[in-house]
Each structure stands twice: as structure tokens, then as C-alpha cells.
Design a protein around this motif. Structure first.
Motif, PDB file in Angstrom:
ATOM      1  N   VAL A 295      52.792  -5.118  28.700  1.00  0.00           N
ATOM      2  CA  VAL A 295      53.151  -3.798  28.721  1.00  0.00           C
ATOM      3  C   VAL A 295      53.621  -3.349  27.414  1.00  0.00           C
ATOM      4  O   VAL A 295      53.036  -2.282  26.999  1.00  0.00           O
ATOM      5  CB  VAL A 295      54.288  -3.497  29.669  1.00  0.00           C
ATOM      6  CG1 VAL A 295      55.027  -1.953  29.442  1.00  0.00           C
ATOM      7  CG2 VAL A 295      53.943  -3.561  31.157  1.00  0.00           C
ATOM      8  N   ILE A 296      54.220  -4.162  26.537  1.00  0.00           N
ATOM      9  CA  ILE A 296      54.849  -3.703  25.311  1.00  0.00           C
ATOM     10  C   ILE A 296      53.688  -3.668  24.582  1.00  0.00           C
ATOM     11  O   ILE A 296      53.667  -2.564  23.736  1.00  0.00           O
ATOM     12  CB  ILE A 296      56.074  -4.689  24.977  1.00  0.00           C
ATOM     13  CG1 ILE A 296      57.113  -4.725  25.836  1.00  0.00           C
ATOM     14  CG2 ILE A 296      56.278  -4.548  23.366  1.00  0.00           C
ATOM     15  CD1 ILE A 296      58.121  -5.693  25.356  1.00  0.00           C
ATOM     16  N   ALA A 299      51.582  -0.429  25.260  1.00  0.00           N
ATOM     17  CA  ALA A 299      52.539   0.748  24.958  1.00  0.00           C
ATOM     18  C   ALA A 299      52.629   0.876  23.372  1.00  0.00           C
ATOM     19  O   ALA A 299      52.492   2.119  22.889  1.00  0.00           O
ATOM     20  CB  ALA A 299      53.708   0.639  25.402  1.00  0.00           C
ATOM     21  N   PHE A 303      47.974   2.450  23.946  1.00  0.00           N
ATOM     22  CA  PHE A 303      48.158   3.639  24.099  1.00  0.00           C
ATOM     23  C   PHE A 303      48.033   4.926  23.101  1.00  0.00           C
ATOM     24  O   PHE A 303      47.721   6.056  23.188  1.00  0.00           O
ATOM     25  CB  PHE A 303      49.504   4.086  24.993  1.00  0.00           C
ATOM     26  CG  PHE A 303      49.346   3.473  26.380  1.00  0.00           C
ATOM     27  CD1 PHE A 303      48.105   3.154  26.853  1.00  0.00           C
ATOM     28  CD2 PHE A 303      50.545   3.269  26.967  1.00  0.00           C
ATOM     29  CE1 PHE A 303      48.117   2.620  28.238  1.00  0.00           C
ATOM     30  CE2 PHE A 303      50.325   2.317  28.235  1.00  0.00           C
ATOM     31  CZ  PHE A 303      49.224   2.267  28.905  1.00  0.00           C
TER      32      PHE A 303
END
Length: 323
Positions: A295-296, A299, A303
């Protein structure tokens, strides 16, 4: 000379005095070692040239066999001198601290053939290096600031903790290798036991054919049993020495099976299956943790690029709409 001392900073004078004392101490230590070595050499020469009896029952007894020299020049000079220095500096370490650190070094497999006193001496040398860096960054007291002070304190802390971090990394790596290799070792032990070999003979086979951390530890167990140690005590010593949970459970079950008279083949087969199931569960656990760990970076890296590709072409249209 007096004017020079008066104009010098107190920290510079203190550092000069400390390094001078250390240098004089090392010089005296080297002189004492040379004198002791010279006395020992003279004793050896006296023993070598003293007269011997002219008659021998065996002619080969008259031969003087020189001592064999093994190792490279670096290992016999620089490395040997460094080990002596580390042993000398580590003499003043408390006993309880040495025992705790020796256990950690046992778990790590004694990297670099280090022991507790040598490790503490090495840590002390790193601390001296950190003090030297802190002194170099803050040597000018007239231009001292908070940034230089923080850099000096950080250098001392980092260099002092660096050997501990290195040791903890070796401990974790070796324990992970032993945990990963335990199911394969148990499979081979189960096969040997099913073929009719006893537990001791199975350990010998494994230790001779598996050049891994766990294989070398089993070889040490067999050597201890050959010297007269009981199987249970040798296995318990290995359990305390390695501090691996799965291995400790296996040794406890083997010891209990020996007490109640169970078949080694059945116990080893069941333990091999259980260890393989545990390894599969750990692999699945690591796989399930991967989405959360992704996720990190997504992100922070993916993204923003997607948003830039989507929104940048729309920005001129939005600006024209508000004109």
C-alpha cells in the motif's frame, strides 16, 4: 609553549592528553610483550641446545622436529595482534554481561570467531572512533553550534550500537536458516530411521552430508556424545545454544519419547509432517502480508503518477472555463 596552551581550546588539550596517554600505554605494553617474548625465546633455545644422551633405543628420537607454521602472514601478525588487543581490552567486562553476550554469540554462530570479551573490546574501539568523530566536528569551540553537537552525539551513538546491530542481524539470519532447514532435516532423519538406522546413526549421516548451520550443529551433538555426553544432555545443550522455538519443541518431544520408549521412526515421521505444515503456514502468512506492505509504495509512487496522467490534461480546460 605557555602561550600556545593558553590560546588552545580545553577540548583540544584534553584530547591530546588522552591520545598521548593511550600511545604511551601501548608503547609500554609492546615493550613488556617483547621482553616476555625474548625470555621465552631464550628458554626455548636453552632447551634446544642442552646436551642429550648419546645412546638411544630408537634412532628417530634424536631428530628435532621443527614446529609447523600454519596460516598466512596476515593471520599470524595483524590478525593475531588484533585478537590479543581485543582480549586485553575485554578483561574488565562484568561476568553476567559476558554470559548474556556469549549466549547471543552462540546463537549467531560466533561470527568472525568472536567471543564476549573480544566483542566488548571491539565495541569499545568503535566508541573511541565515535568520540574521535565528535571531537573532530566540535574541535573549534569558538564556532560551535547545536548541529555539530548533535552530529557528534549521533556519531558516538551510531558507532557504539553498530556492532550490536550487526550481531542481532547475524542472530536473526542464522535462526531463520535453522528454522527453514529443520523440516528437510527431519525428513532425512525419518527416512534413515525407517531404513533401520538408530537415532545416533541417523544424526551422523545427516551431519556428514548436510553442510548447513543445522547440519553442523548436529555434528557437534554427535561429537559431544562420542566424548561421553548423554544424548538428552547434548540435544538440550543445542536447544539452549540456538534458541529456536521449533527446534526446542522437537528436542523436547524426542527426549520425552526416549523416556517412555516410543519408536523413533514414528516420532520423526509425525514431527516431519508437522514441521512442513508449519512452514507452509508461515509462507501463507508472509503472502497474506504482502498486500498491506504494497500500500505504501503504491500510494507514494504509483498513485501520484496516475493522478498526474489523468488530471494534467484537464487543467488547461478548467483554467479556460474560469476566464
Amino acid at each position: 609553549m605557555i602561550d600556545f596552551l593558553a590560546n588552545s581550546s580545553p577540548l583540544l588539550i584534553l584530547g591530546t592528553v588522552v591520545f598521548a596517554v593511550l600511545g604511551v600505554g601501548l608503547v609500554f605494553y609492546a615493550i613488556i610483550r617483547m621482553l616476555v617474548g625474548a625470555s621465552r625465546l631464550s628458554k626455548r633455545l636453552e632447551q634446544a641446545i642442552e646436551p642429550v644422551a648419546p645412546v638411544y633405543a630408537n634412532p628417530t628420537e634424536q631428530q628435532i622436529i621443527g614446529r609447523e607454521i600454519s596460516g598466512s602472514l596476515f593471520s599470524r601478525t595483524v590478525e593475531s595482534g588484533l585478537n590479543k588487543l581485543l582480549n586485553f581490552l575485554g578483561r574488565y567486562t562484568p561476568k553476567k554481561t559476558i554470559e548474556a553476550l556469549e549466549h547471543k554469540l552462540d546463537i549467531a554462530g560466533h561470527p568472525g570467531n568472536l567471543h564476549a570479551r573480544q566483542f566488548y573490546a571491539l565495541q569499545f574501539l568503535f566508541l573511541l572512533a565515535g568520540i574521535g568523530v565528535a571531537y573532530y566536528t566540535n574541535r573549534d569551540l569558538s564556532n560551535i553550534n547545536i548541529n555539530n553537537l548533535l552530529m557528534g552525539v549521533a556519531a558516538m551513538f551510531v558507532l557504539y550500537e553498530l556492532p550490536t546491530v550487526w550481531l542481532n542481524r547475524h542472530m536473526r539470519t542464522r535462526q531463520e536458516q535453522i528454522t527453514k532447514g529443520l523440516p528437510d532435516i527431519l525428513d532425512m532423519l525419518s527416512v534413515c530411521a525407517s531404513a533401520g538406522l538408530g537415532f545416533d546413526q541417523s544424526l551422523q549421516k545427516i551431519s556428514h552430508h548436510w553442510d548447513t548451520e543445522l547440519g553442523r550443529e548436529f555434528k557437534r551433538v554427535t561429537e559431544e556424545m562420542e566424548l561421553g555426553e548423554t544424548r538428552a544432555n547434548a540435544l538440550k545443550s543445542m536447544s539452549k545454544r540456538l534458541d529456536v522455538k521449533d527446534l526446542s519443541q522437537f528436542i523436547a518431544i524426542i527426549t520425552q519419547a526416549e523416556k517412555i520408549g516410543m519408536s523413533y521412526a514414528d516420532v520423526l515421521y509425525s514431527q516431519a509432517q508437522q514441521m512442513r505444515m508449519l512452514r507452509e503456514q508461515r509462507v501463507r502468512e508472509h503472502i497474506n502480508k504482502l498486500p498491506g506492505k504494497m500500500v505504501i509504495p503504491m500510494a507514494l509512487l504509483i498513485f501520484p503518477a496516475i493522478l498526474a496522467v489523468i488530471l494534467v490534461p484537464i487543467i488547461p480546460v478548467i483554467l479556460n472555463a474560469f476566464k
